[in-house]
Enzyme design. Structure first.
Site, PDB file in Angstrom:
ATOM      1  N   ASN A   9     103.668  62.138  -4.450  1.00 48.15           N
ATOM      2  CA  ASN A   9     104.916  61.322  -4.589  1.00 48.15           C
ATOM      3  C   ASN A   9     104.533  59.922  -4.306  1.00 48.15           C
ATOM      4  O   ASN A   9     104.182  59.380  -3.009  1.00 48.15           O
ATOM      5  CB  ASN A   9     105.837  61.798  -3.591  1.00 48.15           C
ATOM      6  N   TRP A  10     104.324  59.106  -5.079  1.00 45.78           N
ATOM      7  CA  TRP A  10     103.757  57.736  -4.964  1.00 45.78           C
ATOM      8  C   TRP A  10     104.797  56.594  -4.467  1.00 45.78           C
ATOM      9  O   TRP A  10     104.528  55.654  -4.059  1.00 45.78           O
ATOM     10  CB  TRP A  10     103.383  57.240  -6.489  1.00 45.78           C
ATOM     11  N   LYS A  11     106.068  57.236  -4.589  1.00 44.65           N
ATOM     12  CA  LYS A  11     107.106  56.325  -4.049  1.00 44.65           C
ATOM     13  C   LYS A  11     106.781  54.802  -4.423  1.00 44.65           C
ATOM     14  O   LYS A  11     106.828  54.819  -5.778  1.00 44.65           O
ATOM     15  CB  LYS A  11     107.053  56.057  -2.427  1.00 44.65           C
ATOM     16  N   HIS A  95     114.697  64.218  -1.951  1.00 47.10           N
ATOM     17  CA  HIS A  95     113.793  63.790  -0.958  1.00 47.10           C
ATOM     18  C   HIS A  95     114.506  62.932  -0.044  1.00 47.10           C
ATOM     19  O   HIS A  95     115.576  62.379  -0.147  1.00 47.10           O
ATOM     20  CB  HIS A  95     112.843  62.521  -1.567  1.00 47.10           C
ATOM     21  N   GLU A  97     114.022  60.150   1.763  1.00 44.47           N
ATOM     22  CA  GLU A  97     114.179  58.951   1.741  1.00 44.47           C
ATOM     23  C   GLU A  97     115.585  58.382   0.806  1.00 44.47           C
ATOM     24  O   GLU A  97     116.332  57.446   0.775  1.00 44.47           O
ATOM     25  CB  GLU A  97     112.947  58.220   1.065  1.00 44.47           C
ATOM     26  N   GLY A 173     105.175  60.417   6.460  1.00 43.95           N
ATOM     27  CA  GLY A 173     104.763  59.227   6.717  1.00 43.95           C
ATOM     28  C   GLY A 173     104.344  58.827   7.972  1.00 43.95           C
ATOM     29  O   GLY A 173     104.111  57.755   8.407  1.00 43.95           O
ATOM     30  N   SER A 212     102.773  64.501   6.013  1.00 45.36           N
ATOM     31  CA  SER A 212     101.504  63.955   6.527  1.00 45.36           C
ATOM     32  C   SER A 212     100.456  65.258   6.090  1.00 45.36           C
ATOM     33  O   SER A 212      99.369  65.645   6.902  1.00 45.36           O
ATOM     34  CB  SER A 212     101.532  63.796   8.071  1.00 45.36           C
ATOM     35  N   GLY A 233     102.520  62.571   0.120  1.00 45.71           N
ATOM     36  CA  GLY A 233     102.857  61.033  -0.170  1.00 45.71           C
ATOM     37  C   GLY A 233     101.581  60.023   0.165  1.00 45.71           C
ATOM     38  O   GLY A 233     100.984  59.903  -0.829  1.00 45.71           O
ATOM     39  N   GLY A 234     101.597  59.604   1.356  1.00 49.01           N
ATOM     40  CA  GLY A 234     100.443  58.630   1.685  1.00 49.01           C
ATOM     41  C   GLY A 234      98.927  59.166   1.144  1.00 49.01           C
ATOM     42  O   GLY A 234      98.542  58.436   0.454  1.00 49.01           O
TER      43      GLY A 234
END
Ligand code: PEP
Length: 257
Positions: A9-11, A95, A97, A173, A212, A233-234
């Site tokens: 998930n690159w957001k 998600h 967010e 995150g 994470s 994610g990150g």
């Protein structure tokens, strides 16, 4: 046996050149057998078409967001038909967010999921409790309610291409990964829910972990019996880390390098 899935998930990160470079690096990575697992990348939507046309066999490119109506006065939104028109067939839904920053309600998430599964999309549905719910000890009750409101009314025939992602909000995150006991408790709980409500396919739906997860902890997390991969994610923004995570999924699946 369920095939592992690793999703990125690159957001709202990476410029187009970086995104295409990432994809090229993945295509050249001959160490990965993409037929042995499902890899998905969710880039910012403006890169979807280009990335879909360049993605290697076995790597799906999905949309981070869409709106459930078919067309109309919904400024800034994209619909499923438009995604289909560029050969995009995978979406991320629920998600945290989207729920928190963009105020998506359970009702909207359920509408989105309904629309996506009925249109034959591969979907990843995210659920997960906040820090305060976790501290109250009511996380399983909370997750049960999230499952009920999103998939409780769906017929098992339409959710064959659904994967769930358990993403504790406090772990997204933050660098705080849920520990194996917490992960096992929730993933086993979700599996029981799926088996009870969808007896025919409940054992074949994937449950991913997100929060994470990185190249250092992926192998241990993916080794849990009801963890079928990860939503990352990150760590997915760095191609070499993402490939390491995919390699961890390979190893857990018993694939040699
Ligand atoms: C996510 O946003 O879905 C996620 C899991 O992020 P991170 O890996 O950065 O915690």
């Amino acid at each position: 046996m369920r095939k592992k899935m690793v999703a990125a998930n690159w957001k709202m990160n990476l410029l187009q050149a970086d995104a295409l470079h990432f994809l090229e690096a993945i295509s050249k990575s001959h160490l990965i057998d993409f037929s042995a697992l499902d890899a998905v990348i969710f880039p910012p939507s403006i890169y979807l078409e280009k990335m879909i046309s360049r993605s290697p066999q076995g790597v799906q490119i999905g949309a981070q967001n869409f709106y459930f109506e078919n067309n109309g006065p919904f400024t800034g939104e994209i619909c499923l038909e438009q995604l289909k028109s560029i050969n995009c067939s995978c979406v991320l839904i629920g998600h945290s967010e989207r729920r928190i920053v963009f105020s998506e309600t359970p009702q909207m998430i359920s509408e989105k999921l309904n629309a996506a599964v009925k249109n034959g999309f591969n979907c990843i549905l995210c659920i997960g409790e906040s820090q305060s719910v976790r501290e109250s000890g009511d996380h399983l009750l909370f997750l049960h309610a999230q499952l009920e409101e999103s998939i409780g009314q769906l017929d098992e025939n339409v959710i064959r291409n659904l994967s769930l992602a358990y993403e504790p909000v406090w772990a997204i995150g933050t660098g705080l990964t849920a520990n194996l006991e917490q992960i096992n408790e929730v993933h086993n709980f979700i599996r029981s829910y799926l088996l009870k409500h969808f007896p025919t396919i409940g054992s074949s739906l994937r449950i991913l972990y997100g929060g994470s997860c990185n190249e250092q902890n992926a192998k241990e997390i993916f080794s849990c019996p009801n963890v079928d991969g990860g939503l990352i994610g990150g760590a997915s923004l760095d191609c070499s880390k993402f490939l390491e995570i995919i390699r961890a999924a390979h190893e857990v699946s018993g694939i040699e390098h």
